[in-house]
Design a protein around this motif. Structure first.
Motif, short mmCIF file in Angstrom:
data_model
loop_
_atom_site.label_atom_id
_atom_site.label_comp_id
_atom_site.label_asym_id
_atom_site.label_seq_id
_atom_site.Cartn_x
_atom_site.Cartn_y
_atom_site.Cartn_z
N GLU A 92 0.83 -1.20 0.00
CA GLU A 92 0.00 0.00 0.00
C GLU A 92 0.87 1.25 0.00
OE1 GLU A 92 -3.71 2.15 2.35
OE2 GLU A 92 -2.96 0.20 3.05
N LEU A 146 0.90 3.98 -3.04
CA LEU A 146 0.55 5.38 -2.81
C LEU A 146 1.64 6.32 -3.32
CD1 LEU A 146 -1.04 5.13 0.75
CD2 LEU A 146 -2.22 5.90 -1.33
N GLU A 155 0.93 9.00 -6.33
CA GLU A 155 1.16 10.44 -6.15
C GLU A 155 2.09 10.98 -7.23
OE1 GLU A 155 1.28 14.31 -4.95
OE2 GLU A 155 -0.17 12.76 -4.40
N VAL A 214 -4.07 11.26 -4.05
CA VAL A 214 -4.06 10.35 -2.90
C VAL A 214 -3.62 11.12 -1.66
CG1 VAL A 214 -3.58 8.33 -4.35
CG2 VAL A 214 -1.67 9.60 -3.32
N HIS A 271 -4.48 -0.09 -8.93
CA HIS A 271 -4.95 0.15 -7.56
C HIS A 271 -5.37 -1.18 -6.96
CE1 HIS A 271 -7.84 1.09 -4.38
NE2 HIS A 271 -7.32 2.32 -4.30
#
Length: 423
Positions: A85, A89, A93, A100, A234
């Motif tokens: 995760e 992320l 970004e 996010v 995702h």
């Protein structure tokens, strides 16, 4: 620092003592732990989530547990999902800036991420249940999907970097296994953890599980999901993984991230808008939801349009990877060849997206993890009516995906099914 300690699950009572010396957290909310206010807000299936407020601000602390929270310790799950995760992320970004939450701190040994507290954002699914018509979600989500999916693929990335990234995320085995089973297989037989609105849907469920064409198509989609490592996904992009205000949209919870087919995120996301559409009849206590239904169909049209437009723009301006190289097309004066290749790719995404959307609808009604869109309808007969229509819709788009040519055609089908047997 927490990284020097053995793993221990946080709680409202222990968080301040455990994280009171964390520089990243203190710099955002203040060092005086006596003024910290901690509340648990996690209502998901897997993790602990806390909001921590201090004298100078607030932050979110998210921690993985060594099991599936929805089920309990009878279903163990590795803590390393927080690692994936965190890395997802950071890449999201970089590829879609501002989409996010900002990351303040990551502690791998404690499986926790300290991140930006989004306020006054609420979960998109909750907003749709409440009947809110948010003006920017189609644009924001369409851009997010196009930018992250294109820029995380061999269409854009340097081959060495992309292969290194593929190797890193390939270890997210256990969460891929959840998707592979809960989405593509379990809904279509009497799996142990399945549940549905019974007895109202019993006959429909039996019919779907006896549907040879549907089961074969679901397994073909599972094959694509498992074998086609096109881009970093995702992996769990739905209306419960998006936080919104009237002016801002942020994507959260990419712990299922892995390399898979471009169409998967798009199909999962649009399926949740279509499920919200079919659930509206169950939320009409305070008036008809005709305008909300129209809004939701418009959102699917606009999301797909924004995705296609931005993906096409990136194809023409950022196609720097090893696939469909410009030296074969534009550099030889053959711009139309590149456009033909783009059309082929978008058509593939379209047909696969419909299939993924169809099975996502089924698993959210027949499998383990259900959507609040339907679950918050207290009248079980009414809920079953909404779910039955969604199941019919999902079956049609999954099985007939190669014969469906436009999103307007899909939405016409949805509107016709919704109107069936209306009083």
């Amino acid at each position: 620092m927490t990284g020097k300690l053995p793993f221990e699950a946080l709680s409202v009572d222990t968080l301040a003592a455990r994280l009171g010396a964390n520089d990243a957290l203190c710099s955002h909310i203040g060092k005086d732990t006596s003024r910290w206010k901690v509340r648990e807000v996690g209502d998901g299936n897997l993790n602990l989530v806390f909001v921590v407020e201090g004298a100078t601000g607030a932050a979110v602390v998210k921690q993985a547990l060594p099991y599936v929270r929805l089920v309990g310790d009878s279903w163990p799950l590795p803590l390393k999902r927080s690692f994936f995760e965190y890395h997802a992320l950071t890449r999201q970004e970089a590829r879609a800036p501002g989409s996010v939450p900002a990351i303040h701190h990551f502690d791998e040994s404690q499986a926790l991420i300290i991140m930006e507290y989004l306020s006054p954002h609420i979960i998109l699914r909750r907003a749709l249940i409440e009947g809110r018509q948010l003006p920017n979600i189609a644009r924001d989500i369409g851009l997010f999907m196009a930018r992250t999916l294109f820029r995380g693929s061999d269409l854009h990335m340097a081959t060495k970097d992309r292969k290194a990234d593929l190797a890193l995320f390939a270890d997210n085995v256990e969460l891929c296994d959840i998707t592979e089973n809960l989405v593509f297989s379990d809904p279509y037989f009497d799996a142990k953890m399945n549940r549905h609105t019974s007895p109202q849907l019993d006959s429909i469920v039996a019919e779907l599980r006896a549907d040879r064409d549907l089961k074969v198509e679901a397994q073909r989609l599972k094959h694509i999901f498992a074998a086609n490592a096109e881009t970093l996904l995702h992996g769990d992009l739905h209306s419960g993984s998006i936080m919104v205000t009237d002016s801002e949209t942020r994507m959260i919870d990419p712990e299922f991230a892995f390399y898979g087919p471009i169409a998967f995120d798009v199909g999962m996301l649009l399926a949740n808008f279509w499920m919200a559409f079919f659930s509206q009849r169950g939320h009409e206590r305070n008036g008809k939801r005709d305008t909300m239904r129209a809004y939701l169909l418009d959102v699917t049209v606009d999301t797909w349009s924004v995705f296609r437009t931005e993906f096409s723009h990136l194809w023409r301006t950022e196609r720097t990877g090893m696939l469909y190289q410009k030296c074969l097309f534009e550099d030889q004066g053959d711009r139309l060849g590149a456009e033909q290749a783009l059309d082929h790719m978008l058509h593939q995404v379209w047909t696969e997206m419909l299939g993924f959307a169809g099975v996502e609808v089924h698993r959210r009604i027949l499998g383990l993890a259900h959507n609040a869109d339907f679950e918050t309808i207290a009248d079980e007969d009414l809920r079953a009516t909404c779910e039955a229509k969604a199941l019919k819709f999902g079956r049609h788009i999954a099985v007939n995906r190669r014969q469906i040519h436009s999103i307007d055609e899909v939405n016409t089908l949805a509107a016709l099914i919704e109107q069936e047997n209306r009083i």
